[in-house]
Design a protein around this motif. Structure first.
Motif, short mmCIF file in Angstrom:
data_model
loop_
_atom_site.label_atom_id
_atom_site.label_comp_id
_atom_site.label_asym_id
_atom_site.label_seq_id
_atom_site.Cartn_x
_atom_site.Cartn_y
_atom_site.Cartn_z
N ALA A 141 21.35 -16.54 23.71
CA ALA A 141 21.24 -15.21 23.15
C ALA A 141 19.66 -14.55 23.32
O ALA A 141 19.37 -13.53 23.62
N GLY A 142 18.65 -15.55 23.16
CA GLY A 142 17.32 -15.19 23.37
C GLY A 142 17.17 -14.79 25.06
O GLY A 142 16.55 -13.71 25.16
N ILE A 143 17.79 -15.40 25.81
CA ILE A 143 17.44 -14.90 27.41
C ILE A 143 18.23 -13.56 27.76
O ILE A 143 17.74 -13.00 28.29
N LEU A 144 19.35 -13.49 27.04
CA LEU A 144 20.29 -12.23 27.28
C LEU A 144 19.31 -11.19 26.78
O LEU A 144 18.97 -10.26 27.41
N LEU A 145 18.92 -11.35 25.51
CA LEU A 145 18.03 -10.15 24.94
C LEU A 145 16.74 -9.92 25.53
O LEU A 145 16.45 -8.68 25.89
N GLY A 146 16.02 -11.19 25.89
CA GLY A 146 14.98 -10.75 26.81
C GLY A 146 15.12 -10.33 28.00
O GLY A 146 14.00 -9.30 28.39
N SER A 168 22.82 -0.60 25.68
CA SER A 168 23.54 -1.96 25.71
C SER A 168 22.75 -3.10 24.99
O SER A 168 23.26 -3.78 24.60
N PHE A 169 21.24 -2.85 24.84
CA PHE A 169 20.46 -3.64 24.12
C PHE A 169 20.99 -3.79 22.70
O PHE A 169 21.07 -4.89 22.06
N ILE A 170 21.26 -2.62 22.24
CA ILE A 170 21.79 -2.53 20.84
C ILE A 170 23.20 -3.13 20.53
O ILE A 170 23.32 -3.99 19.80
N PHE A 171 23.97 -2.85 21.64
CA PHE A 171 25.30 -3.61 21.43
C PHE A 171 25.31 -5.06 21.63
O PHE A 171 26.02 -5.76 21.10
N LEU A 172 24.48 -5.52 22.49
CA LEU A 172 24.02 -6.87 22.62
C LEU A 172 23.65 -7.44 21.18
O LEU A 172 24.03 -8.62 20.87
N LEU A 173 22.81 -6.76 20.62
CA LEU A 173 22.29 -7.39 19.34
C LEU A 173 23.44 -7.39 18.44
O LEU A 173 23.46 -8.26 17.54
N ILE A 174 24.23 -6.38 18.15
CA ILE A 174 25.36 -6.21 17.44
C ILE A 174 26.37 -7.65 17.64
O ILE A 174 26.75 -8.26 16.57
N ILE A 228 36.37 -2.80 16.91
CA ILE A 228 35.70 -1.37 16.66
C ILE A 228 34.53 -1.51 17.60
O ILE A 228 34.01 -0.55 17.83
N ILE A 229 33.82 -2.66 17.96
CA ILE A 229 32.81 -2.72 18.97
C ILE A 229 33.33 -2.50 20.31
O ILE A 229 32.42 -1.54 20.74
N THR A 230 34.35 -2.81 20.53
CA THR A 230 35.04 -2.16 21.96
C THR A 230 34.91 -0.84 22.06
O THR A 230 34.79 -0.34 23.06
N MET A 231 35.62 -0.41 20.98
CA MET A 231 35.96 1.20 20.97
C MET A 231 34.64 1.86 20.94
O MET A 231 34.47 2.74 21.83
N ALA A 232 33.67 1.32 20.22
CA ALA A 232 32.36 2.06 20.07
C ALA A 232 31.74 1.84 21.61
O ALA A 232 30.84 2.80 21.91
N ASP A 233 31.83 0.85 22.00
CA ASP A 233 31.24 0.58 23.25
C ASP A 233 31.76 1.47 24.60
O ASP A 233 31.24 1.94 25.38
N GLN A 234 32.99 1.09 24.75
CA GLN A 234 33.78 1.57 26.00
C GLN A 234 34.35 3.03 25.70
O GLN A 234 34.37 3.69 26.77
N LEU A 235 34.81 3.53 24.55
CA LEU A 235 35.26 4.92 24.46
C LEU A 235 34.45 6.15 24.78
O LEU A 235 34.79 7.13 25.54
N PRO A 236 32.92 5.99 24.44
CA PRO A 236 32.30 7.14 24.82
C PRO A 236 32.03 7.24 26.20
O PRO A 236 31.58 8.62 26.96
N LEU A 237 32.08 6.26 27.08
CA LEU A 237 31.79 6.30 28.51
C LEU A 237 33.13 6.66 29.09
O LEU A 237 33.07 7.47 30.10
N VAL A 238 34.42 5.97 28.71
CA VAL A 238 35.55 6.38 29.57
C VAL A 238 36.17 7.75 29.04
O VAL A 238 36.75 8.33 29.95
N SER A 239 35.78 8.20 27.77
CA SER A 239 36.38 9.42 27.67
C SER A 239 35.80 10.59 28.24
O SER A 239 36.43 11.78 28.30
N LYS A 240 34.59 10.43 28.94
CA LYS A 240 34.04 11.20 29.72
C LYS A 240 34.97 11.79 30.87
O LYS A 240 34.61 12.87 31.83
N TYR A 241 35.80 10.86 31.30
CA TYR A 241 36.92 10.71 32.44
C TYR A 241 38.12 11.27 32.01
O TYR A 241 39.03 11.05 32.65
N LEU A 242 38.31 11.87 30.63
CA LEU A 242 39.75 12.34 30.37
C LEU A 242 39.32 13.87 30.04
O LEU A 242 39.32 14.50 29.30
#
Length: 815
Positions: A418-423, A481-487, A511-525
């Motif tokens: 976790a420390g390496i990923l966040l770093g 992505s940093f914020i979602f990684l923290l979550i 909920i995390i998946t929807m919050a992460d992926q939907l805002p991005l893929v919905s641009k393609y709808l």
């Protein structure tokens, strides 16, 4: 009651499953259906449609035209001088879900189709993850992630329901073959064959082909990894079941492909029948793009890469990526981890195509690879692989499957990883934010020459500007992505410190998946208005639609609908439009080469090519009379356009578009007295010659052994009394022995009957049709008769009966 007994009773009550846990499988089915329903809910109304690019420019008008026909049309005469309706390796009007269009508006059917495919994607993933031993809660998380992976969730942006079908069916196909291997039952192999056939017919051939290659590798892996579980007798039984499934699949595919082969033909068969399709998706030459850069800005949009456009997303979610990393580092020895890790390496090398020499190996060695294009279509397998890998660590972390000492080691490793990923994420964000200018300039210097060489200076400048403007969004994406990684890490940390029910964790991950992926893929709808509003007739169409005779229109490059099916929506036949598989001969006739795009270079250079194609009207821009207010380059462009239209008569002048009349056009059907025999490109060169008169001669490729007339004979016309998709009837009073020419594309499944007797149908003037007539009055009927389609119907009935019988036998005898 004793205290001990009371304590035991309370403990028993505390571990008793609650309502959600008891009914979790049913809840999952509902959720996996509700999620896509909510995602597409606004498009279930007839007043709105998914604004997918390919669907808008081609899909909907074609579906509407199919519904308007009295019978199933096998020939499509309204664009590119005619093509077979079934001339592509997809279901088209025969696809199972396409039948819904008979009772539901086609654009609503498209929405329902996507909902069904998203649901199947989720169900298939859920079943497979459970089948490999993961908990039902983990399986649900993986199913939701896969439902909204970029390759699937952004398919609506282009209206690619076929791609969505193949991507959605893959997990179900994998589950069925896995279950067949695991449970050693024929039923699963039969269902696998049926699911694969559905994926081929309803879906995208290339994507399903990739799926089968992956599944073949999976079968080999499984049989090796679990070889101790099979006796020789069981291995032979599995082999027999597999062969039965392959045989059934081949039978069904024969039923599907025979009508397609009748229209399309493979490359070899195309040579045999003298009939081929264009295959290249080349964009217009860069000098053309430089002249019309404003029109192409919509296509380029915010994309700055080397390709012409990008209509999809490969993103499969940070949750899958993070947990996949945990799996590879911490759970390497778990079942299936090594397979998916090593299987994804060649998949990735295929996805990046010619950027490495490895792709050439696949292209040369693996059967069928040469028939594919756009290798990045395989990326969905990478997404699925990451879903499986992530599910394995998710299951082991949250289901508390480790022993106490193993969990202590896990906690230590978790903190390190976790420390390496966040770093890494933090450092990357800081570097990009502080060095934005220099990074952008470095990328522009590196990519600039390549973009200019590929696209020319204007498009290159446009793309490089987009690169600069998009970089701030890229930095924002890093911090996001940093914020979602923290979550995600916080969720793991909390689960370590405090035991949380798995269904709560699963819903939290959803909920995390929807919050992460939907805002991005919905641009393609994209959303579009109702069809009647979107395809509303413009001033040029309103004028041309008044003419009820048989003719074609040339939508010049200056007309916004030159490369779509807007004219088809209004039942106007066009020389251009948009289709994925135009006839190669026709493309060469118009000067487009091997491109599938409508690029009519010959129409611009040789007006006689318009005449021979029965072009009555040309649609062009309404240009100003006074051009003094424009710069020199614009003035020159206006002069060139006016010069082109000088040879035609202005029939209508609107505010935006003008319609020009071609007075030199030939009728759709006519009679000529003489002929020449040439072959190949010699014909095109002859057609371009100024001394070739199409009113006196037709160019054939086979000698009819008819004496040439000694004197000049008059040009004669023929009357078309009935013009339908599958049949055309003409009456002709031929004053001599000559050739009736029909300026529709030649195809081997078109037959010609003169006074009820079948005659030889010649290929005329490179791509059209002709039949020899004796002097006198005749009724000439052109009929599209496909033996392949008729045989395919018979095989379909046989395959259907056989499939039902095999399933009944497998269920009854539990085999």
């Amino acid at each position: 009651m004793s205290k001990k007994h009371k304590k035991n009773t309370e403990t028993h009550k505390s571990i008793k499953p609650n309502f959600i846990e008891v009914h979790w499988d049913k809840i999952v089915i509902v959720l996996l259906l509700v999620l896509p329903l909510l995602y597409f809910a606004s498009f279930l109304s007839a007043d709105k449609m998914i604004g997918g690019s390919d669907y808008l420019i081609g899909g909907y008008p074609f579906e509407k035209w199919i519904l308007e026909q009295d019978e199933l049309p096998l020939w499509y005469p309204h664009v590119f001088a005619g093509i077979p309706v079934l001339g592509a390796p997809v279901g088209g009007p025969l696809a199972p879900l396409a039948q819904l269009r008979e009772i539901i508006p086609p654009h609503v059917v498209l929405t329902l189709t996507f909902i069904i495919f998203f649901f199947l994607a989720g169900i298939g993933t859920y079943l497979y993850l459970k089948a490999i031993g993961l908990t039902k809660y983990t399986a649900f998380v993986g199913a939701v992630i896969y439902q909204f992976i970029g390759n699937l969730a952004t398919a609506p942006n282009a209206g690619h329901a076929g791609r969505a079908a193949s991507i959605a069916m893959f997990p179900l196909m994998l589950f069925l073959i896995h279950s067949g291997l695991q449970k050693k039952r024929l039923l699963y192999f039969i269902l696998f064959a049926l699911a694969t056939a559905f994926a081929f017919f309803e879906g995208h051939f290339q994507i399903t082909y990739y799926a089968l290659l992956f599944i073949l590798a999976y079968v080999i892996y499984y049989l090796i990894a679990y070889r101790k579980e099979y006796s020789k007798k069981q291995l032979l039984k599995i082999l027999g079941y597999g062969l039965a499934a392959v045989a059934l699949l081949c039978l069904i595919m024969a039923a599907i492909w025979l009508p397609v082969l009748g229209g399309l033909g493979t490359a070899a068969r195309g040579v045999e029948r003298g009939y081929e399709y264009a295959t290249s998706w080349a964009m217009p030459p860069r000098e053309v793009i430089d002249l019309v850069i404003p029109a192409y800005s919509g296509i380029l949009d915010n994309y700055w890469g080397m390709n012409s456009m990008k209509l999809h997303l490969e993103y499969f979610g940070l949750l899958a990526l993070v947990f996949a990393v945990f799996t590879i580092i911490m759970y390497w020895k778990k079942p299936y981890v090594k397979f998916f890790f090593f299987a994804l390496i060649p998949v990735f090398l295929v996805a990046i195509g010619g950027h490495t020499p490895v792709f050439r190996v696949f292209y040369t060695v693996i059967p069928g690879f040469k028939l594919t294009r756009a290798p990045a279509l395989i990326f969905y397998l990478i997404s699925f692989g990451f879903v499986v890998l992530s599910a394995i660590s998710f299951d082991n972390i949250f289901a508390m499957k480790q022993k106490t000492e193993d969990r202590k080691a896990f906690v230590k490793k978790f903190y390190i990883i976790a420390g390496i990923l966040l770093g890494i994420m933090l450092i990357t964000g800081i570097i990009c934010a502080t060095g934005e200018g220099s990074i952008v300039q470095s990328m522009q210097r590196s990519l600039g020459p390549q973009l200019k060489a590929a696209w020319g200076p204007q498009v290159a400048e446009y793309k490089l500007a987009k690169l600069e403007s998009n970089f701030s969004d890229f930095i924002g994406g890093i911090w996001r992505s940093f914020i979602f990684l923290l979550i995600i890490i916080a969720m793991i940390f909390i689960s370590i410190k405090r035991k949380i029910k798995l269904w709560i964790l699963a819903l939290g991950a959803m909920i995390i998946t929807m919050a992460d992926q939907l805002p991005l893929v919905s641009k393609y709808l994209p959303a579009g208005p109702a069809p009647q509003k979107y395809y509303a007739a413009d001033e040029a169409i309103r004028f041309i639609a008044k003419d009820k005779s048989i003719f074609r229109v040339f939508p010049t490059p200056w007309y916004e609908h030159s490369r779509d099916l807007h004219l088809l929506y209004h039942n106007i036949q066009s020389a251009g439009g948009y289709i994925p598989n135009p006839i190669q001969r026709y493309q060469e006739y118009i000067g487009a080469g091997t491109s599938v795009m409508f690029s009519p270079a010959n129409f611009m250079k040789y007006p006689q090519f318009l005449d021979m194609l029965n072009i009555k009207y040309l649609i062009g821009p309404t240009l100003p009379a006074d051009i003094s207010q424009y710069d020199a380059q614009t003035q020159q462009a206006i002069r060139e356009i006016n010069k082109y239209f000088f040879n035609f008569t202005l029939a209508f002048r609107g505010q935006r578009y003008s319609v020009f009349l071609n007075n030199n056009r030939l009728p759709r059907a006519y009679i000529v007295p003489d002929y020449e025999v040439l072959s190949g490109l010699e014909i095109l060169n002859r057609l371009k010659s100024s001394d070739f008169d199409p009113r006196q001669r037709v160019i054939l490729e086979q000698d009819p052994h008819l004496p040439h007339p000694e004197v000049k004979l008059p040009f004669a016309t023929a009357e078309i009394t009935s013009y339908k998709a599958n049949k055309i009837v003409c009456t002709a009073a031929s004053p001599y022995a000559g050739f009736l020419v029909l300026t529709d594309n030649w195809h081997p499944d078109w037959k010609v009957f003169v006074d009820g007797e079948q005659k030889k149908l010649y290929r005329a003037n490179y791509t059209f049709r002709a039949v020899l007539l004796e002097p006198g009055n005749h009724e000439v009927m052109f009929a599209y008769i496909s033996d392949y389609f008729n045989i395919g119907k018979i095989i379909s009935i046989i395959a259907f009966i056989l499939s039902i019988a095999l399933c009944v036998i497998a269920v009854k005898f539990k085999i």
